[in-house]
Design a protein around this motif. Structure first.
Motif, PDB file in Angstrom:
ATOM      1  N   ALA A  48       0.833  -1.215   0.000  1.00  0.00           N
ATOM      2  CA  ALA A  48       0.000   0.000   0.000  1.00  0.00           C
ATOM      3  C   ALA A  48       0.863   1.258   0.000  1.00  0.00           C
ATOM      4  O   ALA A  48       0.548   2.235  -0.693  1.00  0.00           O
ATOM      5  N   GLY A  49       1.955   1.244   0.755  1.00  0.00           N
ATOM      6  CA  GLY A  49       2.860   2.384   0.753  1.00  0.00           C
ATOM      7  C   GLY A  49       3.435   2.643  -0.627  1.00  0.00           C
ATOM      8  O   GLY A  49       3.575   3.793  -1.054  1.00  0.00           O
ATOM      9  N   TRP A  50       3.739   1.571  -1.343  1.00  0.00           N
ATOM     10  CA  TRP A  50       4.284   1.719  -2.692  1.00  0.00           C
ATOM     11  C   TRP A  50       3.220   2.148  -3.690  1.00  0.00           C
ATOM     12  O   TRP A  50       3.521   2.813  -4.674  1.00  0.00           O
ATOM     13  N   VAL A  51       1.964   1.803  -3.451  1.00  0.00           N
ATOM     14  CA  VAL A  51       0.867   2.331  -4.274  1.00  0.00           C
ATOM     15  C   VAL A  51       0.876   3.852  -4.171  1.00  0.00           C
ATOM     16  O   VAL A  51       0.827   4.555  -5.179  1.00  0.00           O
ATOM     17  N   VAL A  52       0.953   4.368  -2.950  1.00  0.00           N
ATOM     18  CA  VAL A  52       0.958   5.813  -2.730  1.00  0.00           C
ATOM     19  C   VAL A  52       2.188   6.446  -3.376  1.00  0.00           C
ATOM     20  O   VAL A  52       2.085   7.461  -4.073  1.00  0.00           O
ATOM     21  N   MET A  53       3.363   5.845  -3.153  1.00  0.00           N
ATOM     22  CA  MET A  53       4.590   6.452  -3.688  1.00  0.00           C
ATOM     23  C   MET A  53       4.568   6.518  -5.212  1.00  0.00           C
ATOM     24  O   MET A  53       4.923   7.544  -5.790  1.00  0.00           O
ATOM     25  N   ARG A  54       4.151   5.446  -5.854  1.00  0.00           N
ATOM     26  CA  ARG A  54       4.175   5.424  -7.312  1.00  0.00           C
ATOM     27  C   ARG A  54       3.024   6.225  -7.923  1.00  0.00           C
ATOM     28  O   ARG A  54       3.216   7.027  -8.822  1.00  0.00           O
ATOM     29  N   LYS A  55       1.827   6.001  -7.433  1.00  0.00           N
ATOM     30  CA  LYS A  55       0.657   6.610  -8.067  1.00  0.00           C
ATOM     31  C   LYS A  55       0.469   8.078  -7.706  1.00  0.00           C
ATOM     32  O   LYS A  55      -0.039   8.855  -8.515  1.00  0.00           O
ATOM     33  N   LEU A  56       0.883   8.480  -6.491  1.00  0.00           N
ATOM     34  CA  LEU A  56       0.691   9.863  -6.058  1.00  0.00           C
ATOM     35  C   LEU A  56       2.001  10.636  -5.937  1.00  0.00           C
ATOM     36  O   LEU A  56       1.985  11.836  -5.658  1.00  0.00           O
ATOM     37  N   GLN A  57       3.136   9.952  -6.100  1.00  0.00           N
ATOM     38  CA  GLN A  57       4.459  10.572  -6.040  1.00  0.00           C
ATOM     39  C   GLN A  57       4.670  11.347  -4.739  1.00  0.00           C
ATOM     40  O   GLN A  57       5.153  12.480  -4.731  1.00  0.00           O
ATOM     41  N   THR A  58       4.297  10.710  -3.640  1.00  0.00           N
ATOM     42  CA  THR A  58       4.544  11.246  -2.310  1.00  0.00           C
ATOM     43  C   THR A  58       4.624  10.076  -1.344  1.00  0.00           C
ATOM     44  O   THR A  58       4.548   8.924  -1.747  1.00  0.00           O
ATOM     45  N   SER A  59       4.783  10.366  -0.065  1.00  0.00           N
ATOM     46  CA  SER A  59       4.798   9.314   0.944  1.00  0.00           C
ATOM     47  C   SER A  59       3.916   9.727   2.106  1.00  0.00           C
ATOM     48  O   SER A  59       3.279  10.772   2.065  1.00  0.00           O
ATOM     49  N   GLY A  60       3.882   8.927   3.121  1.00  0.00           N
ATOM     50  CA  GLY A  60       3.056   9.211   4.282  1.00  0.00           C
ATOM     51  C   GLY A  60       3.068   8.026   5.224  1.00  0.00           C
ATOM     52  O   GLY A  60       4.075   7.311   5.302  1.00  0.00           O
ATOM     53  N   VAL A 114      -6.242   2.708   5.081  1.00  0.00           N
ATOM     54  CA  VAL A 114      -6.328   4.158   4.957  1.00  0.00           C
ATOM     55  C   VAL A 114      -4.914   4.675   5.175  1.00  0.00           C
ATOM     56  O   VAL A 114      -4.257   4.326   6.154  1.00  0.00           O
ATOM     57  N   TYR A 115      -4.447   5.455   4.236  1.00  0.00           N
ATOM     58  CA  TYR A 115      -3.088   5.971   4.248  1.00  0.00           C
ATOM     59  C   TYR A 115      -3.161   7.486   4.233  1.00  0.00           C
ATOM     60  O   TYR A 115      -3.864   8.060   3.395  1.00  0.00           O
ATOM     61  N   PHE A 116      -2.507   8.141   5.180  1.00  0.00           N
ATOM     62  CA  PHE A 116      -2.446   9.597   5.188  1.00  0.00           C
ATOM     63  C   PHE A 116      -1.190  10.029   4.446  1.00  0.00           C
ATOM     64  O   PHE A 116      -0.084   9.625   4.813  1.00  0.00           O
ATOM     65  N   VAL A 117      -1.361  10.816   3.406  1.00  0.00           N
ATOM     66  CA  VAL A 117      -0.229  11.237   2.592  1.00  0.00           C
ATOM     67  C   VAL A 117       0.279  12.600   3.024  1.00  0.00           C
ATOM     68  O   VAL A 117      -0.457  13.436   3.530  1.00  0.00           O
ATOM     69  N   SER A 118       1.562  12.788   2.805  1.00  0.00           N
ATOM     70  CA  SER A 118       2.229  14.055   3.087  1.00  0.00           C
ATOM     71  C   SER A 118       2.253  14.902   1.826  1.00  0.00           C
ATOM     72  O   SER A 118       2.224  14.372   0.716  1.00  0.00           O
ATOM     73  N   ASN A 119       2.374  16.215   2.010  1.00  0.00           N
ATOM     74  CA  ASN A 119       2.602  17.042   0.835  1.00  0.00           C
ATOM     75  C   ASN A 119       4.026  16.755   0.348  1.00  0.00           C
ATOM     76  O   ASN A 119       4.862  16.257   1.112  1.00  0.00           O
ATOM     77  N   PRO A 120       4.336  17.029  -0.902  1.00  0.00           N
ATOM     78  CA  PRO A 120       5.653  16.679  -1.454  1.00  0.00           C
ATOM     79  C   PRO A 120       6.844  17.259  -0.689  1.00  0.00           C
ATOM     80  O   PRO A 120       7.871  16.594  -0.558  1.00  0.00           O
ATOM     81  N   GLU A 121       6.704  18.467  -0.157  1.00  0.00           N
ATOM     82  CA  GLU A 121       7.806  19.073   0.587  1.00  0.00           C
ATOM     83  C   GLU A 121       8.097  18.283   1.867  1.00  0.00           C
ATOM     84  O   GLU A 121       9.246  18.007   2.189  1.00  0.00           O
ATOM     85  N   ARG A 122       7.053  17.938   2.592  1.00  0.00           N
ATOM     86  CA  ARG A 122       7.229  17.161   3.821  1.00  0.00           C
ATOM     87  C   ARG A 122       7.746  15.753   3.498  1.00  0.00           C
ATOM     88  O   ARG A 122       8.570  15.218   4.225  1.00  0.00           O
ATOM     89  N   LYS A 181       9.692  14.903   1.130  1.00  0.00           N
ATOM     90  CA  LYS A 181      11.127  15.012   0.856  1.00  0.00           C
ATOM     91  C   LYS A 181      11.906  15.252   2.147  1.00  0.00           C
ATOM     92  O   LYS A 181      12.932  14.613   2.388  1.00  0.00           O
ATOM     93  N   GLU A 182      11.422  16.149   2.985  1.00  0.00           N
ATOM     94  CA  GLU A 182      12.129  16.516   4.207  1.00  0.00           C
ATOM     95  C   GLU A 182      12.152  15.384   5.240  1.00  0.00           C
ATOM     96  O   GLU A 182      13.193  15.069   5.792  1.00  0.00           O
ATOM     97  N   GLU A 183      10.997  14.794   5.517  1.00  0.00           N
ATOM     98  CA  GLU A 183      10.906  13.794   6.582  1.00  0.00           C
ATOM     99  C   GLU A 183      11.192  12.368   6.130  1.00  0.00           C
ATOM    100  O   GLU A 183      11.690  11.562   6.908  1.00  0.00           O
ATOM    101  N   PHE A 184      10.832  12.036   4.898  1.00  0.00           N
ATOM    102  CA  PHE A 184      10.958  10.656   4.425  1.00  0.00           C
ATOM    103  C   PHE A 184      12.033  10.486   3.350  1.00  0.00           C
ATOM    104  O   PHE A 184      12.165   9.409   2.789  1.00  0.00           O
ATOM    105  N   HIS A 185      12.771  11.557   3.045  1.00  0.00           N
ATOM    106  CA  HIS A 185      13.813  11.514   2.013  1.00  0.00           C
ATOM    107  C   HIS A 185      13.258  11.025   0.675  1.00  0.00           C
ATOM    108  O   HIS A 185      13.951  10.352  -0.087  1.00  0.00           O
ATOM    109  N   PHE A 186      11.997  11.345   0.393  1.00  0.00           N
ATOM    110  CA  PHE A 186      11.349  10.901  -0.829  1.00  0.00           C
ATOM    111  C   PHE A 186      11.602  11.892  -1.941  1.00  0.00           C
ATOM    112  O   PHE A 186      11.301  13.072  -1.817  1.00  0.00           O
ATOM    113  N   CYS A 187      12.161  11.417  -3.028  1.00  0.00           N
ATOM    114  CA  CYS A 187      12.427  12.304  -4.165  1.00  0.00           C
ATOM    115  C   CYS A 187      11.945  11.684  -5.472  1.00  0.00           C
ATOM    116  O   CYS A 187      12.612  11.771  -6.492  1.00  0.00           O
TER     117      CYS A 187
END
Length: 157
Positions: A68-80, A134-142, A144-150
């Motif tokens: 599910a986390g990878w669904v969010v990362m790939r489809k929404l290009q963010t993390s949470g 249910v997955y709560f997503v972060s905005n892209p800035e957060r 990147k800052e908190e999860f090192h997601f780029c």
């Protein structure tokens, strides 16, 4: 089906139990994009059993949660983070299975809450487990800052 590149591979200290290739105790999951779905193929081992030759329910839940986390990362290009996970164990899974398929997709979105459904299939393509998350997503800035997601790309991008 396109292989997804792990954006954290090589990051110092990266030891995710679900997907870090260098975690000696981890699941070493890899992910693929198949239309709207994200898919992982995984082989159970005896040390992941709960009962004799039976895959532990906590490991099954972890497989679906990680996917599910990878669904969010790939489809929404963010993390949470996962907020809720409701798992149903339909058919026991043998640790002798040659390969399991874990599959998931986005069902709905309400603001920053993403509703995801996942399943685990045995090698006979029978649904063995299912989870609604249910997955709560972060905005892209957060992210990147908190999860090192780029970003989360496939090998052909």
């Amino acid at each position: 089906m396109k292989k997804i590149i792990n954006p954290w591979d090589g990051l110092e200290g990266y030891m995710c139990f679900g997907c870090a290739p260098a975690n000696p105790s981890g699941l070493h999951m890899e992910f693929y994009e198949d239309g709207d779905d994200i898919v992982a193929f995984w082989k159970p081992e005896a040390y992941y059993q709960g009962w004799l030759n039976t895959l532990h329910g906590g490991i099954q839940t972890t497989l679906m949660d990680e996917l599910a986390g990878w669904v969010v990362m790939r489809k929404l290009q963010t993390s949470g983070v996962t907020s809720r996970l409701d798992a149903k164990f339909i058919k026991s899974i043998s640790t002798l299975e040659p390969q399991l398929t874990v599959r998931g997709r986005i069902k709905d979105r309400k603001r920053n809450a993403i509703f995801i459904e996942t399943e685990i299939y045995n090698s006979a393509e029978e649904v063995c487990s299912r989870a609604d998350l249910v997955y709560f997503v972060s905005n892209p800035e957060r992210a990147k800052e908190e999860f090192h997601f780029c970003g989360c790309k496939t090998v052909d991008e």
